[in-house]
Design a protein around this motif. Sequence first.
Motif, PDB file in Angstrom:
ATOM      1  N   ALA A  45     -10.876  -9.091   2.735  1.00 10.49           N
ATOM      2  CA  ALA A  45      -9.729  -8.955   1.838  1.00 10.49           C
ATOM      3  C   ALA A  45      -9.656  -7.485   1.447  1.00 10.49           C
ATOM      4  O   ALA A  45     -10.661  -6.888   1.044  1.00 10.49           O
ATOM      5  CB  ALA A  45      -9.913  -9.822   0.609  1.00 10.49           C
ATOM      6  N   LEU A  46      -8.490  -6.882   1.621  1.00 14.25           N
ATOM      7  CA  LEU A  46      -8.317  -5.463   1.323  1.00 14.25           C
ATOM      8  C   LEU A  46      -7.189  -5.251   0.317  1.00 14.25           C
ATOM      9  O   LEU A  46      -6.147  -5.886   0.390  1.00 14.25           O
ATOM     10  CB  LEU A  46      -7.970  -4.677   2.595  1.00 14.25           C
ATOM     11  CG  LEU A  46      -9.022  -4.592   3.689  1.00 14.25           C
ATOM     12  CD1 LEU A  46      -8.432  -3.946   4.928  1.00 14.25           C
ATOM     13  CD2 LEU A  46     -10.237  -3.815   3.209  1.00 14.25           C
ATOM     14  N   PHE A  47      -7.432  -4.321  -0.618  1.00 19.15           N
ATOM     15  CA  PHE A  47      -6.383  -3.854  -1.507  1.00 19.15           C
ATOM     16  C   PHE A  47      -5.647  -2.753  -0.755  1.00 19.15           C
ATOM     17  O   PHE A  47      -6.273  -1.864  -0.175  1.00 19.15           O
ATOM     18  CB  PHE A  47      -6.972  -3.327  -2.812  1.00 19.15           C
ATOM     19  CG  PHE A  47      -7.650  -4.406  -3.601  1.00 19.15           C
ATOM     20  CD1 PHE A  47      -6.913  -5.220  -4.443  1.00 19.15           C
ATOM     21  CD2 PHE A  47      -9.015  -4.616  -3.498  1.00 19.15           C
ATOM     22  CE1 PHE A  47      -7.528  -6.229  -5.166  1.00 19.15           C
ATOM     23  CE2 PHE A  47      -9.645  -5.613  -4.219  1.00 19.15           C
ATOM     24  CZ  PHE A  47      -8.895  -6.426  -5.056  1.00 19.15           C
ATOM     25  N   ILE A  48      -4.325  -2.807  -0.752  1.00 18.15           N
ATOM     26  CA  ILE A  48      -3.516  -1.959   0.116  1.00 18.15           C
ATOM     27  C   ILE A  48      -2.640  -0.999  -0.674  1.00 18.15           C
ATOM     28  O   ILE A  48      -2.076  -1.355  -1.705  1.00 18.15           O
ATOM     29  CB  ILE A  48      -2.607  -2.831   1.013  1.00 18.15           C
ATOM     30  CG1 ILE A  48      -3.425  -3.784   1.881  1.00 18.15           C
ATOM     31  CG2 ILE A  48      -1.661  -1.985   1.860  1.00 18.15           C
ATOM     32  CD1 ILE A  48      -4.274  -3.127   2.944  1.00 18.15           C
ATOM     33  N   THR A  49      -2.531   0.209  -0.157  1.00 22.04           N
ATOM     34  CA  THR A  49      -1.497   1.150  -0.578  1.00 22.04           C
ATOM     35  C   THR A  49      -0.621   1.361   0.647  1.00 22.04           C
ATOM     36  O   THR A  49      -1.122   1.713   1.713  1.00 22.04           O
ATOM     37  CB  THR A  49      -2.092   2.505  -1.026  1.00 22.04           C
ATOM     38  OG1 THR A  49      -2.878   2.294  -2.193  1.00 22.04           O
ATOM     39  CG2 THR A  49      -0.999   3.513  -1.330  1.00 22.04           C
ATOM     40  N   GLN A  50       0.658   1.117   0.505  1.00 24.68           N
ATOM     41  CA  GLN A  50       1.609   1.292   1.602  1.00 24.68           C
ATOM     42  C   GLN A  50       2.405   2.565   1.329  1.00 24.68           C
ATOM     43  O   GLN A  50       2.970   2.734   0.253  1.00 24.68           O
ATOM     44  CB  GLN A  50       2.544   0.092   1.688  1.00 24.68           C
ATOM     45  CG  GLN A  50       3.500   0.149   2.846  1.00 24.68           C
ATOM     46  CD  GLN A  50       4.348  -1.114   2.954  1.00 24.68           C
ATOM     47  OE1 GLN A  50       4.440  -1.905   2.028  1.00 24.68           O
ATOM     48  NE2 GLN A  50       4.966  -1.291   4.110  1.00 24.68           N
ATOM     49  N   ILE A  51       2.411   3.461   2.315  1.00 25.74           N
ATOM     50  CA  ILE A  51       3.164   4.709   2.178  1.00 25.74           C
ATOM     51  C   ILE A  51       4.254   4.722   3.245  1.00 25.74           C
ATOM     52  O   ILE A  51       3.971   4.738   4.446  1.00 25.74           O
ATOM     53  CB  ILE A  51       2.244   5.937   2.301  1.00 25.74           C
ATOM     54  CG1 ILE A  51       1.202   5.901   1.173  1.00 25.74           C
ATOM     55  CG2 ILE A  51       3.064   7.225   2.260  1.00 25.74           C
ATOM     56  CD1 ILE A  51       0.198   7.023   1.199  1.00 25.74           C
ATOM     57  N   ILE A  52       5.489   4.711   2.770  1.00 29.80           N
ATOM     58  CA  ILE A  52       6.642   4.700   3.663  1.00 29.80           C
ATOM     59  C   ILE A  52       7.296   6.072   3.604  1.00 29.80           C
ATOM     60  O   ILE A  52       7.649   6.555   2.532  1.00 29.80           O
ATOM     61  CB  ILE A  52       7.654   3.613   3.251  1.00 29.80           C
ATOM     62  CG1 ILE A  52       6.982   2.235   3.285  1.00 29.80           C
ATOM     63  CG2 ILE A  52       8.886   3.654   4.140  1.00 29.80           C
ATOM     64  CD1 ILE A  52       7.807   1.120   2.686  1.00 29.80           C
ATOM     65  N   LYS A  53       7.420   6.686   4.775  1.00 32.08           N
ATOM     66  CA  LYS A  53       8.099   7.976   4.890  1.00 32.08           C
ATOM     67  C   LYS A  53       9.241   7.816   5.882  1.00 32.08           C
ATOM     68  O   LYS A  53       9.387   6.776   6.523  1.00 32.08           O
ATOM     69  CB  LYS A  53       7.131   9.063   5.360  1.00 32.08           C
ATOM     70  CG  LYS A  53       6.054   9.381   4.358  1.00 32.08           C
ATOM     71  CD  LYS A  53       5.193  10.524   4.815  1.00 32.08           C
ATOM     72  CE  LYS A  53       4.141  10.841   3.765  1.00 32.08           C
ATOM     73  NZ  LYS A  53       3.267  11.917   4.177  1.00 32.08           N
ATOM     74  N   GLU A  54       9.999   8.864   6.019  1.00 31.33           N
ATOM     75  CA  GLU A  54      11.148   8.839   6.918  1.00 31.33           C
ATOM     76  C   GLU A  54      10.763   8.435   8.343  1.00 31.33           C
ATOM     77  O   GLU A  54      11.468   7.697   9.012  1.00 31.33           O
ATOM     78  CB  GLU A  54      11.797  10.228   6.923  1.00 31.33           C
ATOM     79  CG  GLU A  54      13.126  10.290   7.624  1.00 31.33           C
ATOM     80  CD  GLU A  54      13.739  11.667   7.481  1.00 31.33           C
ATOM     81  OE1 GLU A  54      13.906  12.329   8.516  1.00 31.33           O
ATOM     82  OE2 GLU A  54      14.025  12.084   6.350  1.00 31.33           O
ATOM     83  N   ASP A  55       9.596   8.917   8.790  1.00 35.73           N
ATOM     84  CA  ASP A  55       9.197   8.695  10.173  1.00 35.73           C
ATOM     85  C   ASP A  55       7.962   7.798  10.337  1.00 35.73           C
ATOM     86  O   ASP A  55       7.446   7.636  11.438  1.00 35.73           O
ATOM     87  CB  ASP A  55       8.959  10.034  10.871  1.00 35.73           C
ATOM     88  CG  ASP A  55       7.873  10.852  10.191  1.00 35.73           C
ATOM     89  OD1 ASP A  55       7.524  10.541   9.036  1.00 35.73           O
ATOM     90  OD2 ASP A  55       7.382  11.809  10.812  1.00 35.73           O
TER      91      ASP A  55
END
Length: 184
Positions: A45-55
């Motif tokens: 089980a992992l705690f997630i940080t999602q980073i969304i950029k243009e590309d």
Amino acid sequence: MIAYIEGKVIKKSPTYLIVKNNGIGYAINTSLQSSSKIALNDEIALFITQIIKEDSNKLYGFLDDNERIFFEELIKINGIGPSTALALLSNLSVEELCRAISNENISIIIKAPGIGAKTAQRLILELKDKVLKLGFSTQSNALYEAAQALLALGFKNDNVQKALKDVNGDNVGELVKNALKKLS
């Protein structure tokens, strides 16, 4: 936004995992601290940080939520991106990094790849107050207990902290013994 994933590790490298969940494989970047505790085919089980950029759309996963929170604080600092934050958290545990920040110990922080003296100073300046506000421990349990023992013996807090700053020891007894040598 993805914040948490449970699944089976189907591929693993030192700082990269593919976690299978309900037939979907999630590519997740991780620190060496988290990765070292994970084996291929583990259910995790992992705690997630999602980073969304243009590309790009990248996931960063951590076994410990404190590590994730600290990662998010690191990437808020100008000049520290996700790769540099992972490098820091790969070389130092959250506890070690917090202790280095609290003690303003630049030499420990610059050991991480991609971190120079100026970045380390900026990191200390921006995170020193947050380390305590966020409730991160700056001392290991043994150091804390050693400090409490020395305070009970009547030593002043400033002297105790200075004595324990560079003391080595595997347990509370050794830490107290070595600190007493410095305090004498």
